[in-house]
Write a protein that holds these residues in place. Sequence first.
Motif, mmCIF file in Angstrom:
data_model
loop_
_atom_site.group_PDB
_atom_site.id
_atom_site.type_symbol
_atom_site.label_atom_id
_atom_site.label_comp_id
_atom_site.label_asym_id
_atom_site.label_seq_id
_atom_site.Cartn_x
_atom_site.Cartn_y
_atom_site.Cartn_z
ATOM 1 N N ILE A 104 -21.208 29.760 -27.329
ATOM 2 C CA ILE A 104 -20.091 29.861 -28.267
ATOM 3 C C ILE A 104 -18.914 29.048 -27.731
ATOM 4 C CG2 ILE A 104 -18.505 31.416 -29.436
ATOM 5 C CD1 ILE A 104 -20.575 33.605 -29.196
ATOM 6 N N GLU A 105 -18.599 27.979 -28.441
ATOM 7 C CA GLU A 105 -17.428 27.191 -28.086
ATOM 8 C C GLU A 105 -16.271 27.632 -28.980
ATOM 9 O OE1 GLU A 105 -18.198 23.071 -28.293
ATOM 10 O OE2 GLU A 105 -20.021 23.161 -27.063
ATOM 11 N N SER A 106 -15.145 27.847 -28.399
ATOM 12 C CA SER A 106 -14.023 28.358 -29.182
ATOM 13 C C SER A 106 -12.743 27.609 -28.838
ATOM 14 C CB SER A 106 -13.837 29.858 -28.925
ATOM 15 O OG SER A 106 -13.505 30.090 -27.571
ATOM 16 N N VAL A 107 -11.810 27.631 -29.803
ATOM 17 C CA VAL A 107 -10.477 27.064 -29.599
ATOM 18 C C VAL A 107 -9.465 28.036 -30.181
ATOM 19 C CG1 VAL A 107 -11.264 24.670 -29.686
ATOM 20 C CG2 VAL A 107 -10.552 25.809 -31.788
ATOM 21 N N PRO A 108 -8.260 28.065 -29.653
ATOM 22 C CA PRO A 108 -7.246 28.974 -30.192
ATOM 23 C C PRO A 108 -6.578 28.383 -31.436
ATOM 24 C CG PRO A 108 -6.364 27.781 -28.320
ATOM 25 C CD PRO A 108 -7.804 27.374 -28.432
ATOM 26 N N ALA A 109 -6.209 29.258 -32.355
ATOM 27 C CA ALA A 109 -5.398 28.835 -33.496
ATOM 28 C C ALA A 109 -4.002 28.486 -32.991
ATOM 29 C CB ALA A 109 -5.326 29.954 -34.532
ATOM 30 N N LYS A 110 -3.461 27.365 -33.462
ATOM 31 C CA LYS A 110 -2.144 26.954 -32.972
ATOM 32 C C LYS A 110 -1.367 26.236 -34.076
ATOM 33 C CE LYS A 110 -4.099 22.740 -30.954
ATOM 34 N NZ LYS A 110 -4.269 21.949 -29.707
ATOM 35 N N TYR A 111 -0.054 26.155 -33.872
ATOM 36 C CA TYR A 111 0.822 25.493 -34.835
ATOM 37 C C TYR A 111 0.879 23.994 -34.526
ATOM 38 C CZ TYR A 111 2.471 29.923 -36.686
ATOM 39 O OH TYR A 111 2.532 31.143 -37.309
ATOM 40 N N ILE A 112 0.655 23.187 -35.554
ATOM 41 C CA ILE A 112 0.687 21.735 -35.413
ATOM 42 C C ILE A 112 1.335 21.126 -36.654
ATOM 43 C CG2 ILE A 112 -1.397 21.651 -33.975
ATOM 44 C CD1 ILE A 112 -2.932 20.745 -36.478
ATOM 45 N N SER A 113 1.653 19.841 -36.574
ATOM 46 C CA SER A 113 2.108 19.097 -37.748
ATOM 47 C C SER A 113 0.880 18.596 -38.498
ATOM 48 C CB SER A 113 2.975 17.907 -37.337
ATOM 49 O OG SER A 113 4.169 18.350 -36.735
ATOM 50 N N MET A 114 0.848 18.827 -39.802
ATOM 51 C CA MET A 114 -0.322 18.456 -40.606
ATOM 52 C C MET A 114 0.084 17.589 -41.778
ATOM 53 S SD MET A 114 -2.856 21.745 -40.834
ATOM 54 C CE MET A 114 -3.964 20.770 -41.861
ATOM 55 N N LYS A 115 -0.809 16.686 -42.117
ATOM 56 C CA LYS A 115 -0.613 15.834 -43.288
ATOM 57 C C LYS A 115 -1.930 15.715 -44.027
ATOM 58 C CE LYS A 115 -0.097 11.370 -42.764
ATOM 59 N NZ LYS A 115 0.506 10.043 -42.465
ATOM 60 N N SER A 116 -1.892 15.991 -45.324
ATOM 61 C CA SER A 116 -3.084 15.880 -46.158
ATOM 62 C C SER A 116 -2.985 14.604 -46.991
ATOM 63 C CB SER A 116 -3.204 17.100 -47.077
ATOM 64 O OG SER A 116 -4.359 17.005 -47.887
ATOM 65 N N VAL A 117 -4.051 13.801 -46.991
ATOM 66 C CA VAL A 117 -4.036 12.536 -47.720
ATOM 67 C C VAL A 117 -5.268 12.406 -48.608
ATOM 68 C CG1 VAL A 117 -2.715 11.349 -45.932
ATOM 69 C CG2 VAL A 117 -5.212 11.273 -45.868
ATOM 70 N N VAL A 118 -5.112 11.614 -49.657
ATOM 71 C CA VAL A 118 -6.219 11.223 -50.530
ATOM 72 C C VAL A 118 -6.421 9.723 -50.367
ATOM 73 C CG1 VAL A 118 -6.935 10.899 -52.928
ATOM 74 C CG2 VAL A 118 -5.932 13.074 -52.210
ATOM 75 N N SER A 119 -7.615 9.328 -50.016
ATOM 76 C CA SER A 119 -7.920 7.912 -49.803
ATOM 77 C C SER A 119 -8.467 7.286 -51.076
ATOM 78 C CB SER A 119 -8.933 7.747 -48.661
ATOM 79 O OG SER A 119 -8.416 8.245 -47.454
ATOM 80 N N ALA A 120 -8.085 6.045 -51.325
ATOM 81 C CA ALA A 120 -8.545 5.328 -52.516
ATOM 82 C C ALA A 120 -8.480 3.833 -52.242
ATOM 83 C CB ALA A 120 -7.691 5.689 -53.734
ATOM 84 N N THR A 121 -9.153 3.086 -53.087
ATOM 85 C CA THR A 121 -9.127 1.621 -53.015
ATOM 86 C C THR A 121 -8.600 1.076 -54.337
ATOM 87 O OG1 THR A 121 -11.029 1.596 -51.532
ATOM 88 C CG2 THR A 121 -10.500 -0.455 -52.630
ATOM 89 N N GLY A 122 -7.739 0.069 -54.252
ATOM 90 C CA GLY A 122 -7.163 -0.488 -55.470
ATOM 91 C C GLY A 122 -6.899 -1.968 -55.359
ATOM 92 N N GLU B 54 -7.021 32.993 -45.696
ATOM 93 C CA GLU B 54 -6.510 32.195 -46.827
ATOM 94 C C GLU B 54 -6.106 30.830 -46.287
ATOM 95 O OE1 GLU B 54 -2.932 32.191 -50.197
ATOM 96 O OE2 GLU B 54 -3.114 33.847 -48.750
ATOM 97 N N THR B 55 -6.630 29.777 -46.903
ATOM 98 C CA THR B 55 -6.385 28.433 -46.395
ATOM 99 C C THR B 55 -5.279 27.731 -47.181
ATOM 100 O OG1 THR B 55 -8.103 27.495 -47.829
ATOM 101 C CG2 THR B 55 -8.760 28.187 -45.613
ATOM 102 N N GLY B 56 -4.677 26.739 -46.505
ATOM 103 C CA GLY B 56 -3.630 25.933 -47.134
ATOM 104 C C GLY B 56 -4.071 24.495 -47.258
ATOM 105 N N ILE B 57 -3.338 23.582 -46.640
ATOM 106 C CA ILE B 57 -3.657 22.170 -46.768
ATOM 107 C C ILE B 57 -4.747 21.775 -45.773
ATOM 108 C CG2 ILE B 57 -1.310 21.662 -47.532
ATOM 109 C CD1 ILE B 57 -0.753 20.446 -44.814
ATOM 110 N N TYR B 58 -5.426 20.696 -46.119
ATOM 111 C CA TYR B 58 -6.495 20.164 -45.280
ATOM 112 C C TYR B 58 -6.103 18.770 -44.799
ATOM 113 C CZ TYR B 58 -9.752 23.766 -46.995
ATOM 114 O OH TYR B 58 -10.371 24.953 -47.283
#
Length: 375
Positions: A42-60, A330-334
């Motif tokens: 069992i590999e585990s990591v602690p939950a921690k506060y970080i800066s997050m950014k969610s993006v949508v990738s596209a080509t144009g 409950e989840t938020g941004i990805y």
Amino acid sequence: MDKTKLKKRLKWIILLIVIIAAGTFGYNYYQQKQQIANTPIIESVPAKYISMKSVVSATGTIKPLESVEVSSKITARVKQVLVKENDHVTAGQTVALLDGKDYETQKEQAEFTLNNAKIKYDRTSYLYNIGAKSKEELDDAQYNYDTAESKLAEAESNLAETVITSPMDGVVIGEPVTDGTMAVQGNSNPTVIMRIADLSQKQITAKVDETDIGNVKVGQKATFTVDAYSGKTFTATVSKISQTDLDNSWNTSSSSSSSSSAAVIYYSVTLDVDDPEGLLMPSMTARVEIETANKDNALAVPLSALKTDSNGSYVVIVKKDGTTENRYVETGIYSDDNVEIISGLSEGEAVSVAMAKKTTKSNNNQRNSGPPPRF
């Protein structure tokens, strides 16, 4: 029983006991090795506060905000093109001339016809006033005069169309047609004499997958790159989101829709581009990342820690004594690597991120005993 036979029997009994003991020990050792081999790591990591950014990738594709195709309203041969590719032009500037000889002749004929009709109308009007002509004859003369007047206006308009002017300020994009080209009028496929675009403002028309389009909103910021400038990042802003998919599949027949139900659906998203240096050119391919969410202080765990079932999303909590517990969250941004946990988890709690089995060395026969596992 003599002592010799007793000693032989005793030796056989001792040997049998040794064999049984060795077999039992070997079996127990093998079972322990198998148990260890099948025991999950069992590999585990602690939950921690970080800066997050969610993006949508596209080509144009990059295109000017405003561009026009300059064509002719009449059919005539191009007499002279007065500009060339990359020339800056202003609205109303003469950019090409068409051969107007035929239209000058038509104008002269129309002027002659109008003068003749005017004379006839004046004469008929005079005779009508003294009772020598009927009202019907006066109406016919009036009709002929009005028709001749319209024909002259049309001939003058056609002659004026031999002078081609720019409808906007901009830059000539691509090579104009050469002198002598026949410019054909038409609504469906007219001859394009030249293209003019305002390169001071540009846009990107990007394709966004239907699974991501719900996260895209007008006003969101984006970054993008182009192959021409490796390592340089440009910025843009979402300005429009199309309400129909690129293939307009909603407007096709049911049979067509069913046959293409497995196809990926894309929507067109328009982004206004910031290009103060004027580096970007029309038709360049842009790889866009639209920022759909941004948090400076989000409680997060790796994506690999998040699991789902019929009841929702959960993580496997690894307690200090090594035991585990499934905890619904409950989840938020990805982001590409992490997911925000809004509720159900506290900072520092360890979550399982991988479940792997210990492996032991095996001989060649064991390695080749069957096909590789499927995942």
